[in-house]
Scaffold this active site. Structure first.
Site, mmCIF file in Angstrom:
data_model
loop_
_atom_site.group_PDB
_atom_site.id
_atom_site.type_symbol
_atom_site.label_atom_id
_atom_site.label_comp_id
_atom_site.label_asym_id
_atom_site.label_seq_id
_atom_site.Cartn_x
_atom_site.Cartn_y
_atom_site.Cartn_z
ATOM 1 N N GLN A 131 0.693 -1.236 -0.102
ATOM 2 C CA GLN A 131 -0.135 0.118 -0.048
ATOM 3 C C GLN A 131 0.876 1.386 0.136
ATOM 4 O O GLN A 131 1.753 1.447 0.658
ATOM 5 C CB GLN A 131 -0.854 -0.231 1.189
ATOM 6 C CG GLN A 131 -1.805 1.148 1.425
ATOM 7 C CD GLN A 131 -2.543 0.957 2.431
ATOM 8 O OE1 GLN A 131 -2.129 1.409 3.901
ATOM 9 N NE2 GLN A 131 -3.834 0.784 2.502
ATOM 10 N N TYR A 133 -0.096 4.888 0.483
ATOM 11 C CA TYR A 133 -1.314 5.914 1.279
ATOM 12 C C TYR A 133 -0.189 6.870 1.833
ATOM 13 O O TYR A 133 -0.389 8.112 1.683
ATOM 14 C CB TYR A 133 -2.185 5.268 2.347
ATOM 15 C CG TYR A 133 -3.252 4.532 1.507
ATOM 16 C CD1 TYR A 133 -3.328 4.181 0.240
ATOM 17 C CD2 TYR A 133 -4.506 4.086 2.095
ATOM 18 C CE1 TYR A 133 -4.351 3.616 -0.582
ATOM 19 C CE2 TYR A 133 -5.368 3.292 1.592
ATOM 20 C CZ TYR A 133 -5.429 3.164 0.168
ATOM 21 O OH TYR A 133 -6.600 2.677 -0.288
ATOM 22 N N GLU A 249 -14.828 -4.102 8.657
ATOM 23 C CA GLU A 249 -13.326 -4.494 9.032
ATOM 24 C C GLU A 249 -12.692 -3.587 10.210
ATOM 25 O O GLU A 249 -11.858 -4.087 10.751
ATOM 26 C CB GLU A 249 -12.306 -4.590 7.785
ATOM 27 C CG GLU A 249 -12.578 -5.684 6.644
ATOM 28 C CD GLU A 249 -13.707 -5.258 5.793
ATOM 29 O OE1 GLU A 249 -14.198 -4.251 5.806
ATOM 30 O OE2 GLU A 249 -13.738 -5.957 4.941
ATOM 31 N N GLU A 374 -5.871 9.853 19.499
ATOM 32 C CA GLU A 374 -6.152 11.014 19.573
ATOM 33 C C GLU A 374 -7.044 11.378 18.491
ATOM 34 O O GLU A 374 -8.101 12.054 18.533
ATOM 35 C CB GLU A 374 -4.837 11.899 19.425
ATOM 36 C CG GLU A 374 -4.030 12.141 20.787
ATOM 37 C CD GLU A 374 -3.093 10.921 20.763
ATOM 38 O OE1 GLU A 374 -3.077 9.927 19.762
ATOM 39 O OE2 GLU A 374 -2.327 10.710 21.594
#
Lengths: 392, 352, 392, 352
Positions: A131, A133, A249, A374
């Site tokens: 991935q 991202y 998921e 957070e």
């Protein structure tokens, strides 16, 4: 012992849940390599190839894909059981981005050609995906990514840098979010691309993490030229494509799995040190067991929703927030009781299944990745509690 | 509040400031960690040249009276130096050699003060606590048998000062078996095996020496958390997310305040433990408080430093992780927080 | 036993600290009414008049005022000792706003006439003062107060409402912050007024607090007309006058006093319940004792500053923040171990010195009054750590 | 997640919703506290008319089989009603009378179901825990001697069901000495003195009845914290400081999330305890988890509710304080968190 032995590619959805669970459990016991149970670190594909191929042969590699595309087409409730049984047996997570991310995304948004080329290669293990991202300057604010894809004739040209690419060194292909329009709101100018990691201009470098493991990589793109059909979905639709994929998921981010492993680790360490009879340690273990059981109750309330086929709301973030706290608290206590053993870089020499420092270090990222605690709290405050959004 | 561990005496304050100033050459507050990274996971894991400079600065034996070869300074000064060492993640076994010197007292060979010879203390046999009389038995003719464990940087020892229930013994390394384990901070711990090992008995009591080492360890941890906190504050003031500095988020601001409070309490408690040790006796409760607070605060501060750095904090490449590793490595050394809590309870029970 | 008996109005500053302490301790022991030691609630003036007058006769009522105005003129370090000895003996706090606030303020900013009229009456106990600062809609944002003072000929006319006026029912006079200019920044249009509570238009109503005590009042001002000389200091200077008054006195907000009392309460409760030998309770008490001793070390580091004559910085707020946490944690544990006794509205029938619920409830406001912990953390973040002020 | 304690069975879910809906007349989620404030610190401290309505709704004996005069419902339904009662701070001794009924089972006098007679359970003699066999001795002819303590709303008892080590006994109040203590929630607790008091022995076992009461108490606490949280959220959304809604401060937002998490965990744990109790046996560990979590969460939520209200929260006039008082009053009832933790440890020790 289950009543039937499943044949490869059988449709298991019609089975009652309990029978389904028994079948899965039995098959895993029979087929999962013993030496890979409860690995201390994330497996590379080279370590897990045997298991990948066993699943592939059985037709169980992609429980979440529709059956017509070669998946198991499991209902959410059955998928939950499948995952629970894998966790129960200590099955390692594979480099599974192709199965969890690319496949479903191509099925929904890919062209026929993309599907026909890629889906079988994921299912056979021929192509392993990673991935692209996150970026160094985006962090939790993923949408502010700066990797650019410019159109040049029939090609796209990619420039930029990705980071936190899980098991990037294992991958054959990579999927990438890149900015294709800088003149619109940041979420609206992003597209989704796929390409082989061998494309000229791509460089992948492993990052050693605090646990001294090369789980993550940085990926550099320098004038990487890829053909027009490398885009998935419409131009500038990459953000919504990628975001919508995560649905139920998200419950797995809050699965008690890791905390169970850590508490078991702690109990074995206490026994190894002969400290089980100390009242303070016994009380601490008991408290953590209660908290873990409570978290399991909490998990079950969301799993019930999944089982009933209800969509999960933003409140599922609470599950991950709570798990991070609990998981990290357990490993903090591991360090507290480990004495000088806490300092050791390797597993304990006299029992290599005990490894306090690694247990502690591995718990750290749980509150950082997949949306930091957070950020998750910001989301819950805003979307569940309806509190004002002066604060992002 | 300034950074010194304030004693009331102004002359001593001045002396302390000079000492801290002088530490900068060896343990700079703003240095990078190239030297440390170069030494990690190698043996002996530190630098003999730096060691010589430490000796030249008079750090070794600083608490010994001047007529015994020391500098005649107090625990406050020792703790101040240990804090600077912690802030620089100094890999040299300054506290351990000092412990050996404190154990040996006037019997310490002059070559140790000069930095020419490194004598390390071997006292632990349990993985936790300050117990020193286990592991090794003294046989006929003062010969030692058994093993001592968890000797930091043990591979660097030229000789070893062994604490036993029959007193302290000095042994040459050539008859000592040694096994080393790499540690999270890049150093190592050694197990020393003795088999009818010849050794010289020395006058001395390991007890007060171990109390002082415990406070020095707490002070080193104070330095670790101070510097980890400073680095994190700087990160909060430069890193942007959602188009603003992350240091402008109230949740991170308040968390930073919580950490700052822990650091300042640790400083205050260590100061009290130093004053108690310098004052003479009955310092054990104060020492246990200092170690408990320092160990827990250091773990908290370095954990939260990682959290506030986000994903980058989880890479080995980021310096902030070195602080977590150091806290992990020495946090339980000289007794964990839980061991010291139990000791405090035992010591104060009779007063209740 | 101290070497000398102090005469009233002696200058005690030249004494060595230790001798001073011995004298204070001895005098308190001799003169403080035994039945008022460690009172469970804040005393009304009617309960404490005897002690007020004893201090007044001795000339010790105003340790912080200069000697020429009838105070003790103590150095900060001696004042600290004076307070420590009072706390040590369990001396109740009097309605002391005249002594701590009005006196010092008039000495600095009052006219000669104001000083001559008021200072002797405070010292004699003839006039008891209360404070009119907080307002229902201001809270922690004190400067946003809305009580107005309008000039009308030679008079001022006050309208508005104050709240959280400590022991307002005991007071003869009140000092008030009121807005005299609405066209400037909120801190800059405020003035400081003094007036008798008997002025027509003033109504004082007690507020019952959670501990069922009328410690606080609301004060209503309806066209309260007071003469021109009721203002103290310059017009529109009220905020800076009031704010600067608090200097090293802020250390007392973090004094371990209340936590010491609470932990003693807890130890006695444990003994009363016969639970001292339970390992978990013994461990809990030991931990709290360590934390309290640590807080005392922390307090001492600021007290040393005061002793050396150094001004306290904004970092002293950390002391109060930490004390609130510790004090409240102790009383939380009191409830945890008290069993059914936690529920009782009154002290325990079989030992009236034990009063779990009240100990717990009284600890609540510590993190609210005098600047809530949240506000204190904002201050430390900004002024000590230099963190950005996007957040107020 | 919605507010119900989800069972999997859809019919039962529907039934639960209707039950909760029906509770609104007695325990409204958005009612004010005028009635409660009027009853506080008076005796008996609740309203017999409301009691009659509670009886009419079939709440009393709801877990008893229909052939024993009950409604044949389960623990899930009981807990759902207790939660609504808690959200309204219902002062009526619904859980206590239910406990007496559960103890007496089929022997329960019909007047109790009708609300005409109030039988309260007297079981405790220690200030903490679920021990029921102390305090009172059964003499010849079933006469009771000794005392039972901490009977909530005891002054309202028409008769008393006494749990002893020799079984359950029903006694008329005219021969029972009674002393009452006012409680923080405005109710009271009674001590019952028995001196050769005649009493009728009944079939029955207090054990499962006490487990059910414990879970009902936890569910009541859940209602208390839910409502306290809702009131606080509303306050965060209306109160302004420094020219902004206080609910826009990130620190308060995150704290609200922390409280919400505690509330939702409590709900989930209570549901599991109900399922275990409804399932039959071995529910004690789940019950102890439910009570531990509920007591601690309720104290946390109500404490933080006061803190977030600021000074106004510390006045008796503000309704939010009623929730803190209630948590304080019933948080340790049916065993404190620390007692239930110890029980959990004892129960699970053999499994380790």
């Amino acid at each position: 012992m289950p009543a039937i032995q499943p044949s490869p590619h059988d449709d298991l959805n019609p089975l009652p849940d309990q029978e389904f669970r028994a079948i899965i459990r039995h098959w895993i016991q029979e087929n999962y390599p013993e030496h890979l149970r409860n690995p201390q670190r994330r497996l590379h594909i080279s370590d897990g190839r045997e298991w990948y191929e066993a699943l592939s042969r059985q037709g169980w590699l992609a429980p979440n894909w529709p059956r017509e595309h070669g998946g198991m087409g499991l209902s959410p409730s059955k998928l939950l059981i499948m995952i629970e049984e894998q966790e129960r047996h200590g099955v390692a997570r594979l480099p599974d981005q192709g199965i969890t991310m690319v496949g479903p995304l191509l099925i929904r948004h890919g062209t026929e050609m993309q599907r026909q080329h890629h889906l079988p290669r994921i299912l056979s293990g021929e192509i392993i995906w990673c991935q692209g991202y996150s970026e160094p300057n985006a962090g939790s604010d993923l949408a502010s990514l700066q990797t650019r894809a410019m159109r040049d004739g029939d090609d796209w040209v990619i420039n930029g840098q990705k980071i936190w690419t899980t098991l990037g060194m294992d991958a054959d292909w990579i999927y990438v979010l890149a900015r294709t329009d800088t003149h619109v709101a940041k979420q609206k100018g992003i597209s989704f691309f796929i390409m082989p990691v061998t494309a000229p201009g791509i460089e992948i470098r492993p990052i050693r993490n605090l646990d001294m493991h090369d789980e993550f990589c940085e990926v550099f793109f320098r004038d990487v030229r890829i053909p027009a059909e490398s885009i998935v979905g419409a131009i500038n639709s990459g953000w919504s494509i990628a975001k919508n994929l995560l649905s139920f998921e998200r419950i797995f981010l809050g699965s008690p799995f890791q905390a169970i492993g850590a508490l078991d680790h702690m109990a074995r360490l206490v026994e190894h040190l002969g400290r089980g009879s100390e009242p303070r340690i016994a009380a601490m273990l008991n408290e953590l067991r209660m908290e873990l059981a409570d978290h399991q109750s909490f998990y079950k309330s969301f799993a019930d929703q999944v089982r009933r086929g209800e969509p999960l709301g933003p409140d599922v973030s609470m599950l991950k927030i709570n798990l991070s706290v609990l998981y990290q608290r357990i490993t903090d206590h591991i360090i507290e009781i480990a004495g000088e053993h806490a300092a050791i870089l390797e597993p304990l020499p006299d029992d290599r299944s005990l490894y306090p420092a690694s247990a502690f270090i591995q718990a750290r990222p749980h509150s950082i990745y997949g949306g930091s605690s957070e950020i998750q709290k910001n989301i819950v405050a805003k979307q569940v509690l309806g509190l004002g959004d002066n604060i992002a | 509040m300034n950074d010194a561990l304030h004693p009331d005496d102004l002359d001593r304050q001045q002396q302390l400031r000079m000492l801290i100033e002088s530490a900068k050459g060896i343990a700079p507050r703003h240095g990078d960690f190239t030297r440390l990274r170069g030494l990690r996971f190698s043996q002996p894991g530190f630098d003999r040249d730096v060691w010589t400079r430490i000796a030249e600065m008079g750090w070794l034996g600083l608490r010994l009276p001047e007529n015994a070869g020391g500098a005649g300074l107090g625990m406050l000064e020792y703790a101040a130096l240990a804090t600077e060492a912690g802030a620089a993640l100094l890999p040299e076994p300054f506290i351990e050699v000092q412990l050996a010197i404190d154990m040996m007292g006037a019997a310490t060979p002059p070559s140790v003060f000069a930095g020419d010879e490194i004598i390390l203390p071997a006292w632990a046999s349990d993985p936790d606590g300050l117990g020193f009389d286990g592991g090794v038995i003294v046989g006929r003719g003062g010969r030692l048998s058994g093993e001592k464990r968890f000797v930091p940087m043990g591979a660097a020892a030229d000789r070893v000062a062994v604490a036993t229930n029959a007193g302290i013994f000095l042994a040459a390394m050539d008859q000592v078996g040694i096994q080393t384990l790499p540690l999270q901070d890049g150093g190592h711990a050694a197990t020393f095996h003795f088999e009818c090992c010849p050794a010289t008995p020395l006058e001395g009591d390991p007890r007060p020496a171990l109390e002082a080492a415990t406070v020095a360890n707490a002070a080193y941890l104070l330095g670790v958390m101070e510097r980890a906190f400073d680095i994190t504050l700087e990160y909060l003031g430069t890193r942007r997310q959602f188009d603003r500095l992350i240091g402008s988020f109230q949740v991170l601001q308040h968390r930073a305040v919580d950490l700052k409070i822990q650091i300042e309490i640790t400083r205050a408690v260590i100061r009290d433990a130093c004053v108690a040790l310098d004052g003479g006796n009955d310092a054990q409760t104060a020492v246990s408080r200092a170690k408990t607070r320092a160990a827990e605060a250091a773990m908290l501060v370095t954990r939260q430093a990682i959290q506030m750095h986000g994903a980058i904090g989880y890479t080995d490449e980021a310096d902030i992780g070195l602080f977590l590793r150091k806290a992990l490595t020495i946090g339980n050394r000289y007794g964990s927080a839980s061991w010291h809590r139990a000791r405090h309870a035992a010591l104060t029970e009779r007063d209740m």
